[in-house]
Design an enzyme around this catalytic site. Sequence first.
Site, short mmCIF file in Angstrom:
data_model
loop_
_atom_site.label_atom_id
_atom_site.label_comp_id
_atom_site.label_asym_id
_atom_site.label_seq_id
_atom_site.Cartn_x
_atom_site.Cartn_y
_atom_site.Cartn_z
N LYS A 147 -54.62 -22.84 79.66
CA LYS A 147 -53.47 -21.91 79.26
C LYS A 147 -52.52 -21.33 80.73
O LYS A 147 -51.87 -22.30 80.82
CB LYS A 147 -54.83 -20.85 79.32
CG LYS A 147 -55.84 -20.95 77.62
CD LYS A 147 -56.88 -20.11 77.29
CE LYS A 147 -57.16 -19.54 76.36
NZ LYS A 147 -58.22 -20.33 76.14
N THR B 6 -60.64 -23.47 79.57
CA THR B 6 -59.95 -24.48 79.71
C THR B 6 -58.59 -25.01 80.43
O THR B 6 -58.70 -24.05 81.44
CB THR B 6 -58.85 -24.00 77.83
OG1 THR B 6 -57.84 -22.59 78.32
CG2 THR B 6 -60.42 -23.83 76.99
N ARG C 74 -54.20 -29.99 76.75
CA ARG C 74 -55.85 -28.95 76.21
C ARG C 74 -56.81 -29.77 76.08
O ARG C 74 -57.76 -30.69 76.71
CB ARG C 74 -55.49 -28.98 74.66
CG ARG C 74 -54.45 -28.24 74.29
CD ARG C 74 -54.52 -28.27 72.36
NE ARG C 74 -54.70 -26.50 72.04
CZ ARG C 74 -53.84 -25.46 72.30
NH1 ARG C 74 -53.08 -25.16 72.71
NH2 ARG C 74 -55.28 -24.69 72.01
N GLU D 4 -68.15 -43.34 77.37
CA GLU D 4 -69.33 -42.81 77.72
C GLU D 4 -69.84 -43.01 79.04
O GLU D 4 -69.68 -44.07 79.01
CB GLU D 4 -69.81 -43.04 76.74
CG GLU D 4 -70.09 -42.19 75.28
CD GLU D 4 -69.30 -43.44 73.65
OE1 GLU D 4 -68.18 -44.15 74.69
OE2 GLU D 4 -69.83 -43.29 73.91
N TYR E 244 -62.77 -46.25 75.04
CA TYR E 244 -64.39 -45.44 75.56
C TYR E 244 -64.94 -45.46 77.27
O TYR E 244 -64.74 -46.64 77.21
CB TYR E 244 -64.96 -45.91 74.59
CG TYR E 244 -64.73 -45.39 73.65
CD1 TYR E 244 -65.13 -43.92 73.31
CD2 TYR E 244 -65.08 -45.61 71.78
CE1 TYR E 244 -65.59 -43.17 71.89
CE2 TYR E 244 -64.53 -45.24 70.60
CZ TYR E 244 -65.46 -44.06 71.34
OH TYR E 244 -65.55 -43.25 69.50
N ASP F 121 -66.49 -16.66 82.04
CA ASP F 121 -65.39 -17.91 81.44
C ASP F 121 -64.33 -17.37 81.68
O ASP F 121 -63.38 -16.66 81.26
CB ASP F 121 -65.95 -17.28 80.00
CG ASP F 121 -64.75 -18.89 78.89
OD1 ASP F 121 -63.97 -18.81 79.66
OD2 ASP F 121 -65.22 -19.15 77.80
N1 DSN Z 1 -57.95 -19.01 70.84
C1 DSN Z 1 -57.70 -18.74 72.23
C2 DSN Z 1 -57.25 -17.02 72.53
O1 DSN Z 1 -56.29 -16.95 72.00
O2 DSN Z 1 -57.19 -16.20 73.39
C3 DSN Z 1 -59.00 -17.96 73.04
O3 DSN Z 1 -60.09 -19.46 72.70
#
Ligand code: DSN
Length: 414
Positions: free
Chosen positions: A227, A224, A233, A54, A52, A198
Amino acid sequence: MFEHLKKSDEAVYDIIEREHRRQEENLEMIASENFASFSVLEAASSFFTNKYAEGYPGKRYYGGCLHCDEIETLALVRCKKIFGAEHANVQPLSGTSANMAVYFAVLEQGDRILSMDLAHGGHLSHGHPLSFSGRFYEIIPARNNLQTGLIDYDEMEKLAMKHKPKLIICGASAYPRIIDFKRYRAIADKAGSYLMADIAHIAGLVAAGEHPSPFPFCDFVTTTTHKTLRGPRGGVIMSKKEHAAIIDRQVFPGIQGGPHMHIMAAKAAAFGEALKPEFRLYQRQIVLNSKALAEGLLKNNFTLVTGGTDNHMVLVDMRNKNMTGKLAQNILEEAGITANKNSIPGDPEKPFVTSGIRLGTPAVTTRGMKEPEMLRIAGFINRAVEAGDDKKTLEAIRNEVKAMTSDFPIYKNE
Ligand code: DSN
């Protein structure tokens, strides 16, 4: 690999192995997915799982955080270097929580957000009525040009001037073209709005210079890490220095408790990979592959939203093939190709059916596939769509896919 789990819990081990085999044997074409390196997987399953922490480096609420401070600082330094950001927060557990922290930092309940409509390529967390974002804020949805599929910046400006949103969001989960952050900035300045990008889908491309950077145009940039960026993740927020304190306060204690330090370690490892020269080549290849895939599909008379692609994805309008997105997704899955149904601008079908299919090249590029393989994949897709419910043909394609993927193993010698 997994020798302890295999001995202690065969049920869990077997399911993990089946998922591993599925990933190895299929063509992963979901534009938001990728295969993290084995180093990133190791870091994600490290001893940091147990801790942990925080707070932030140097200001924690628990003892024993020395190494948490080290790993978070390393992740921060690397993240800022990759994107040229003044400030970063690497604690968000996901892209949606990164977005939530930004909204909570600058908006009051009921404030206006101008963002791309989900059906035109936006994201649930940008204001869909079923998401917290659509429930807490007044959303002005911007729609793309129905003829071209492209972002209609003039229309966006009109909406911004009419509604004076407190926040404008640029960024999408299903938009195959370059986003003009500079134009968005001009609109935000005119309307007196904050601007957030984003970049979850295109973060790797931005990191490698394959897509223009949202800096210095945006006040906040969320992403994120799993990707095109090819990490674990998770989420990240970057901002101008002047917003550092409100962002950090909103991530913790605003919306999160203890950060996931094992994922922080994996983020640090992934950022290290993104700083290597070969990462640039990898991102370049993602785009080349996407263009080759688009070319192959066009040759087979598929209709592409916007007519092609500048990034890692291709959005296919299935209407001239007399097939819904849902049916196409199912047929492709039977042929060993994993993709997702997706709404297209002006879609007459419901979101659970759709008229489109979204295809992406990050994962197949990670396997080492190049343009010739993309043309073959376009051929598989065409044959599968023509086969429809002809199970024999779909099985034959699946066997060809299996043979092809076995030439491009994901986790070699692991
Ligand atoms: N689920 C993602 C996507 O496939 O674009 C976005 O969060």
